[in-house]
Design a protein around this motif. Sequence first.
Motif: not given
Length: 159
Positions: A13-26, A124-133
């Motif tokens: 769970f945490i590795a998946g969230l971490f991977s997604m978070a660095v994508e969302a933050t660019g 507050v939108r993210g990178s790589n197509g992540y909407a703010a929400l």
Amino acid sequence: LHGLTRLSVKLDFIAGLFSMAVEATGSKDFRGVQTGVGEVIAWRNTFHALGDAMVKSPVPWDGTDGYNLPNLNAGLAYRVLAPMAYPRVKELIERHVASGLIYLPSSSADFESEAIRPYLDRFVRGSNGYAALDRVKLLKLLWDAIGTEFGGRHELYER
């Protein structure tokens, strides 16, 4: 075996969230960030491998007729590694997601405000197509897992 399985699933769970978070933050394309994500995945893989070793290399249960026990050597390795791994995983997330964990609106009500919502969508939108929400939902979930009182109790439990 139960504790090892529980930690393995938590690290999935945490590795998946971490991977997604660095994508969302660019920051996913930076080498140091990739190394951090890779280390978290390596810890995840280590605990899954120890679980496999416990189950697939059982030892005979003395005094019984054909019964086995999970491999104790792998279980004892889990006991030594888990208190080192979880704080390290938390440290890597804090280092590489950094301000992304706190650069968030204070409430979901902010998204319902006609005055505030356009600013959130813009700033507050993210990178790589992540909407703010979506970015906020993801990073708040990650913060809940590692940074809140709930996350702190989990770290203490793993230690």
